[in-house]
Design a protein around this motif. Structure first.
Motif, PDB file in Angstrom:
ATOM      1  N   GLY A   1       0.795  -1.209   0.000  1.00 44.85           N
ATOM      2  CA  GLY A   1       0.000   0.000   0.000  1.00 44.85           C
ATOM      3  C   GLY A   1       0.834   1.269   0.000  1.00 44.85           C
ATOM      4  O   GLY A   1       2.053   1.255  -0.185  1.00 44.85           O
ATOM      5  N   THR A   2       0.170   2.385   0.251  1.00 43.92           N
ATOM      6  CA  THR A   2       0.820   3.688   0.251  1.00 43.92           C
ATOM      7  C   THR A   2       1.628   3.882   1.539  1.00 43.92           C
ATOM      8  O   THR A   2       1.536   3.098   2.485  1.00 43.92           O
ATOM      9  N   ASN A   3       2.373   4.970   1.559  1.00 40.51           N
ATOM     10  CA  ASN A   3       3.107   5.339   2.769  1.00 40.51           C
ATOM     11  C   ASN A   3       2.191   5.385   3.979  1.00 40.51           C
ATOM     12  O   ASN A   3       2.495   4.842   5.041  1.00 40.51           O
ATOM     13  N   MET A   4       1.041   6.073   3.830  1.00 40.14           N
ATOM     14  CA  MET A   4       0.137   6.244   4.958  1.00 40.14           C
ATOM     15  C   MET A   4      -0.394   4.909   5.439  1.00 40.14           C
ATOM     16  O   MET A   4      -0.536   4.680   6.640  1.00 40.14           O
ATOM     17  N   GLU A   5      -0.684   4.007   4.512  1.00 31.07           N
ATOM     18  CA  GLU A   5      -1.229   2.705   4.893  1.00 31.07           C
ATOM     19  C   GLU A   5      -0.192   1.887   5.655  1.00 31.07           C
ATOM     20  O   GLU A   5      -0.514   1.248   6.665  1.00 31.07           O
ATOM     21  N   ARG A   6       1.047   1.893   5.188  1.00 27.86           N
ATOM     22  CA  ARG A   6       2.085   1.115   5.877  1.00 27.86           C
ATOM     23  C   ARG A   6       2.396   1.719   7.246  1.00 27.86           C
ATOM     24  O   ARG A   6       2.565   1.001   8.229  1.00 27.86           O
ATOM     25  N   LEU A   7       2.478   3.042   7.291  1.00 34.81           N
ATOM     26  CA  LEU A   7       2.737   3.701   8.570  1.00 34.81           C
ATOM     27  C   LEU A   7       1.597   3.444   9.545  1.00 34.81           C
ATOM     28  O   LEU A   7       1.821   3.134  10.725  1.00 34.81           O
ATOM     29  N   ALA A   8       0.355   3.560   9.059  1.00 36.45           N
ATOM     30  CA  ALA A   8      -0.800   3.310   9.915  1.00 36.45           C
ATOM     31  C   ALA A   8      -0.803   1.879  10.432  1.00 36.45           C
ATOM     32  O   ALA A   8      -1.249   1.619  11.560  1.00 36.45           O
ATOM     33  N   ALA A   9      -0.295   0.941   9.625  1.00 37.14           N
ATOM     34  CA  ALA A   9      -0.248  -0.453  10.066  1.00 37.14           C
ATOM     35  C   ALA A   9       0.653  -0.614  11.281  1.00 37.14           C
ATOM     36  O   ALA A   9       0.316  -1.333  12.235  1.00 37.14           O
ATOM     37  N   TYR A  10       1.802   0.051  11.293  1.00 32.87           N
ATOM     38  CA  TYR A  10       2.711  -0.058  12.436  1.00 32.87           C
ATOM     39  C   TYR A  10       2.147   0.671  13.661  1.00 32.87           C
ATOM     40  O   TYR A  10       2.309   0.200  14.797  1.00 32.87           O
ATOM     41  N   PHE A  11       1.497   1.801  13.460  1.00 27.83           N
ATOM     42  CA  PHE A  11       0.867   2.486  14.588  1.00 27.83           C
ATOM     43  C   PHE A  11      -0.303   1.670  15.137  1.00 27.83           C
ATOM     44  O   PHE A  11      -0.533   1.627  16.345  1.00 27.83           O
ATOM     45  N   THR A  12      -1.036   1.022  14.244  1.00 30.16           N
ATOM     46  CA  THR A  12      -2.124   0.146  14.686  1.00 30.16           C
ATOM     47  C   THR A  12      -1.579  -1.004  15.525  1.00 30.16           C
ATOM     48  O   THR A  12      -2.131  -1.341  16.587  1.00 30.16           O
ATOM     49  N   ASP A  13      -0.501  -1.614  15.054  1.00 32.78           N
ATOM     50  CA  ASP A  13       0.107  -2.717  15.804  1.00 32.78           C
ATOM     51  C   ASP A  13       0.587  -2.257  17.174  1.00 32.78           C
ATOM     52  O   ASP A  13       0.441  -2.972  18.173  1.00 32.78           O
ATOM     53  N   ALA A  14       1.153  -1.042  17.241  1.00 30.08           N
ATOM     54  CA  ALA A  14       1.626  -0.517  18.522  1.00 30.08           C
ATOM     55  C   ALA A  14       0.466  -0.281  19.484  1.00 30.08           C
ATOM     56  O   ALA A  14       0.544  -0.619  20.673  1.00 30.08           O
TER      57      ALA A  14
END
Length: 492
Positions: free
Chosen positions: A142-155
């Motif tokens: 996915g996009t930058n925002m999607e990948r970044l959001a995935a790590y924040f979601t995991d945290a």
């Protein structure tokens, strides 16, 4: 110190490799100096550029970090478990473009953070929002925002399920280091990070240039390094000392690296000592191969990572340099108490120069968890955006750097914020308060930094602040800074 541009030390901007390699009996996986700048087949990496930094900045410009949870959650519950509705929504987002989806992800992340810690907090509500987020994002696609959001979601999920227990080690310190990844992955990620962004070289070259200027007439130099890592910083310095065109012969260089005491029984102390020893052997062999007089020592921190100046071996006649690299993308987290003990202890040693490179983490005020959460999202969005300029979309190179360095760091950062811990601040201001005096950044050093950034995407910028500090930024966001200091008594 006034210098002409011709006095700038000839540092190799292409990497830390040299024409001389160190002989070793180790197998091919052993890290040689010329292994740190691999040739990457970028033809296998493709995709379009995605810039979302402006989106995050627009979110941060709001008067409040608050979010209408009821509205956001109403959308989530309405979409919840209805697969047909979900499919329709995703299709609509595709039609409206990645900006719409990025904005929605930011709202969902804010809502989850508010539900986890806000006045009307609800763990059940946070769980529903995080389930929806996981349906929308992936850390590998996915996009930058999607990948970044995935790590924040995991945290956030880690905090919800037990205060981030899976990111803790036995002594209670949040684990954002890279030791739990395979060594080959760590090495490859570091190589890509230093080749495709100026993060690593900016700090190392700016500090090294300041050191070379401070010791230009010294015959014996002693550098005490707070966190030597693999010692990459010192390869270029050693080569520069040998290559000086004028002045006395190459001075004797001694480096003392601090190793961690490893309290808590987690094995971290043994690993730290072993890593430092390996770094010392590599540096010693490299220095010998090019004729640089050199010696290497270790100084072990106490079990709580406190520095005792009396544990340091000092030799009369040596020019003492203190080097402190903090929280760069590939560095492990160091607790503020440990950093403070090192810098305050260094003050008693009256060093000729202190070089400090630190991450610019943004505001650390009383914004509560949600405010500091958004500050972190803003910061890492800039990091992701800057790396995207060097890593093609959906490439394995970018994914490796994010998985090895950034993902664990995001999780640990939010864990510390969640518990009200300190996340940094400006150590340069701290140095000034305890009596250090800023040393002006030379014209040559500033020019060197600009030349370095010229090799990368034009979104990077460098700014000089307070005469003794250079700040590396991506567009409008500062990322890290390098500053030079000296004991104020030396000026009296």
């Amino acid at each position: 110190m006034d210098m002409s541009l011709d006095d700038t030390v000839d540092l190799d901007f292409s990497g830390y490799s040299t024409t001389t390699t160190t002989a070793t009996d180790r197998d091919d996986s052993y890290c040689k100096w010329d292994d740190w700048s691999p040739v990457v087949d970028w033809n296998t990496l493709s995709g379009e550029h995605d810039d979302f930094q402006d989106l995050i900045e627009s979110m941060m410009d709001d008067d409040s970090h608050g979010v209408n949870i009821n509205s956001t959650v109403g959308d989530v519950e309405e979409e919840g478990c209805n697969s047909a509705s979900t499919d329709t929504m995703v299709s609509d987002e595709d039609n409206n473009g990645s900006d719409f989806k990025g904005l929605r992800l930011v709202h969902l992340l804010m809502a989850a953070a508010e539900a986890l810690t806000g006045v009307n907090k609800s763990r059940d509500l946070a769980r529903v929002i995080l389930v929806r987020l996981k349906e929308l994002v992936s850390p590998t696609d996915g996009t930058n925002m999607e990948r970044l959001a995935a790590y924040f979601t995991d945290a956030l999920q880690g905090l919800l399920e037990g205060a981030g227990a899976k990111h803790m080690i036995s002594n209670g310190t949040h684990r954002d280091d890279h030791h739990h990844h395979h060594q080959s992955d760590v090495l490859a990620a570091f190589q890509l990070l230093q080749d495709m962004s100026p993060f690593v070289k900016f700090g190392h070259f700016t500090a090294n240039q300041a050191i070379l200027e401070a010791v230009s007439k010294e015959r014996r130099i002693h550098i005490v390094d707070y966190d030597i890592m693999e010692g990459i910083q010192w390869a270029s310095l050693i080569q520069a000392l040998v290559s000086r065109k004028d002045g006395p012969p190459a001075p004797h260089l001694r480096i003392t690296a601090l190793s961690r005491g490893g309290g808590g029984g987690g094995g971290g102390g043994r690993r730290s000592i072993g890593t430092v020893q390996e770094t010392g052997r590599r540096l010693t062999a490299f220095a010998a191969s090019i004729g640089q007089p050199f010696s290497f020592h270790q100084c072990r921190l106490d079990s709580d990572e406190t520095f005792r100046p009396t544990a340091l071996k000092l030799v009369r006649g040596e020019a003492l340099i203190i080097n402190c690299m903090l929280h760069l993308p590939h560095f492990s987290y160091r607790a503020p108490d440990s950093v403070a003990s090192f810098l305050s202890g260094a003050k008693t040693l009256k060093p000729k120069a202190v070089t400090l490179v630190e991450e610019e983490v943004g505001p650390t005020g009383d914004g509560g968890f949600v405010g500091r959460f958004m500050d972190s999202l803003h910061h890492y969005s800039a990091v992701y955006d800057s790396l995207e300029a060097g890593f093609p979309m959906q490439g394995r190179a970018r994914a490796l750097v994010e998985r090895v360095f950034l993902g664990p760091r995001i999780s640990a950062t939010l864990g510390r914020i969640y518990r009200g811990g300190q996340e940094g601040g400006c150590w340069g201001e701290w140095l000034e308060r305890v009596g250090f005096k800023g040393v002006d950044i030379s014209f040559a050093n500033h020019c060197q930094a600009k030349l370095l950034l010229g090799l990368f995407n034009d979104g990077y910028r460098v700014e000089e602040l307070a005469n003794n500090r250079l700040v590396l930024g991506w567009k409008s966001r500062p990322l890290l800074s390098a500053s030079v200091w000296s004991d104020s008594d030396l000026f009296n």
